[in-house]
Scaffold this motif. Sequence first.
Motif, PDB file in Angstrom:
ATOM      1  N   PRO A 304       0.961  -1.360   0.004  1.00 58.70           N
ATOM      2  CA  PRO A 304      -0.036   0.125  -0.031  1.00 58.70           C
ATOM      3  C   PRO A 304       0.997   1.225   0.132  1.00 58.70           C
ATOM      4  O   PRO A 304       1.673   1.528   0.761  1.00 58.70           O
ATOM      5  CB  PRO A 304      -0.744  -0.222   1.584  1.00 58.70           C
ATOM      6  CG  PRO A 304      -0.570  -1.404   1.776  1.00 58.70           C
ATOM      7  CD  PRO A 304       1.029  -2.039   1.284  1.00 58.70           C
ATOM      8  N   SER A 309      -2.200   0.784  -4.389  1.00 56.20           N
ATOM      9  CA  SER A 309      -1.384  -0.215  -3.939  1.00 56.20           C
ATOM     10  C   SER A 309      -0.509  -0.881  -4.947  1.00 56.20           C
ATOM     11  O   SER A 309      -1.110  -0.852  -6.220  1.00 56.20           O
ATOM     12  CB  SER A 309      -2.228  -1.343  -3.144  1.00 56.20           C
ATOM     13  OG  SER A 309      -2.997  -0.680  -2.065  1.00 56.20           O
ATOM     14  N   SER A 328      -6.527   1.663  -3.787  1.00 67.18           N
ATOM     15  CA  SER A 328      -5.981   1.401  -2.264  1.00 67.18           C
ATOM     16  C   SER A 328      -6.375   0.624  -1.310  1.00 67.18           C
ATOM     17  O   SER A 328      -5.929   0.064  -0.424  1.00 67.18           O
ATOM     18  CB  SER A 328      -6.049   2.822  -1.717  1.00 67.18           C
ATOM     19  OG  SER A 328      -7.144   3.400  -1.616  1.00 67.18           O
ATOM     20  N   HIS A 329      -7.839   0.212  -1.705  1.00 63.99           N
ATOM     21  CA  HIS A 329      -8.550  -0.663  -0.846  1.00 63.99           C
ATOM     22  C   HIS A 329      -8.279  -1.934  -1.180  1.00 63.99           C
ATOM     23  O   HIS A 329      -9.020  -3.071  -0.461  1.00 63.99           O
ATOM     24  CB  HIS A 329     -10.091  -0.396  -0.789  1.00 63.99           C
ATOM     25  CG  HIS A 329     -10.640  -0.464  -2.298  1.00 63.99           C
ATOM     26  ND1 HIS A 329     -10.789  -1.680  -2.922  1.00 63.99           N
ATOM     27  CD2 HIS A 329     -11.048   0.632  -2.961  1.00 63.99           C
ATOM     28  CE1 HIS A 329     -11.242  -1.417  -4.173  1.00 63.99           C
ATOM     29  NE2 HIS A 329     -11.379  -0.268  -4.347  1.00 63.99           N
ATOM     30  N   ARG A 331      -7.084  -5.764  -1.185  1.00 65.69           N
ATOM     31  CA  ARG A 331      -6.457  -6.600  -0.125  1.00 65.69           C
ATOM     32  C   ARG A 331      -6.285  -8.045  -0.864  1.00 65.69           C
ATOM     33  O   ARG A 331      -7.402  -8.816  -0.895  1.00 65.69           O
ATOM     34  CB  ARG A 331      -7.230  -6.551   1.222  1.00 65.69           C
ATOM     35  CG  ARG A 331      -7.367  -5.371   1.791  1.00 65.69           C
ATOM     36  CD  ARG A 331      -5.790  -5.025   2.429  1.00 65.69           C
ATOM     37  NE  ARG A 331      -6.032  -3.635   3.061  1.00 65.69           N
ATOM     38  CZ  ARG A 331      -5.734  -2.395   2.422  1.00 65.69           C
ATOM     39  NH1 ARG A 331      -5.497  -2.350   1.364  1.00 65.69           N
ATOM     40  NH2 ARG A 331      -5.828  -1.414   3.324  1.00 65.69           N
TER      41      ARG A 331
END
Length: 360
Positions: A304, A309, A328-329, A331
């Motif tokens: 990140p 990311s 960015s979120h 995962r």
Amino acid sequence: MATITLDTVRKVYAGNVEAVKGVSVDIDDGEFIVLVGPSGCGKSTLLRMIAGLEDITTGDISIGDRIVNKVDPADRDIAMVFQNYALYPHMTVYNNLAYGLRNRKIAKDEIDRRVKEAARILEIGDYLERKPRMLSGGQRQRVAMGRAIVREPAAFLFDEPLSNLDAKLRVQMRVEIKRLQKALGTTSVYVTHDQLEAMTLADRLIVLNGGAIEQIGAPVDVYDKPASTFVASFIGSPAMNLVPVRSENGRLQAESGAGLDAPNLHGSDRYLLGIRPEHLEISGEKANGTDGLSMEFTVNVLEPVGAESYIYGQLDGAGPEIVVRAPSHARYDPGTVLYLNATAADIHFFDAENGRRIEG
């Protein structure tokens, strides 16, 4: 203001070390040129030859309509800004700006006019009676630039002037230098190893590698159509992904045998396939029958960086490592298997032997 012309310029040091290898380029009047490349590529040597601080082994350098190979630096009508501010600590800002003009026997009223005009342009008018020790790093660099401006030269030469500043100040000073150059319209040659700095400042980039020019062009053109794998790897952060590929039944496969599918657009057997991280789209399944690129990807590390990311991983978990830009979120745990797809328009091909770009 003036044009600058380099005609087959070479620099050879003792021991037959060729630092600059026959560089030729025409720099237009008022143009902002950035010389960019890694340490040891010859960019500072080239700038110093333009300035007259390094002798030319062969070739010619012209400023305006005058060949300046044998002209002393002081008589070339140029001004340099270095990464070291080199201000006189015992002098006020005013006297630092005026010192060179006094040595050239410029009239007192003219010196005062030039100093105050430079101070106005650089917004340092309130600091003219201060000593350098009372200034911040950014303010000192403004004074260093002011010392160049007051000379009213035909050309500015910048040798990594922002290297000593912190990250926030570098961003601010990039904006200041760009604004200043456009306002003054003075021909400028700027040296940096920072590709982001180069991209944001330049009218044209000159990308150097091993003393030779790899590519010349507007920043967007160099980014969108790198002329070689060197340029593709150096310009852009993270760098362009480069995957060795081979042709099988009219389509391309990764040399490693990892899962990759793309059309063979050039009829040759082997290439380096290039794709920028931001041009890869993450999917949960393979895009079958695509005219672009589709590859299986196993996540190794997620990094990140704030607004986005970067996901590092390998093709099929065993092929070459590549990186993809994600929101960015995003995962994804290590070991997660994804598919990465891209359109044909975003795929680049390079010769596997010499690294040069293959045009479609």
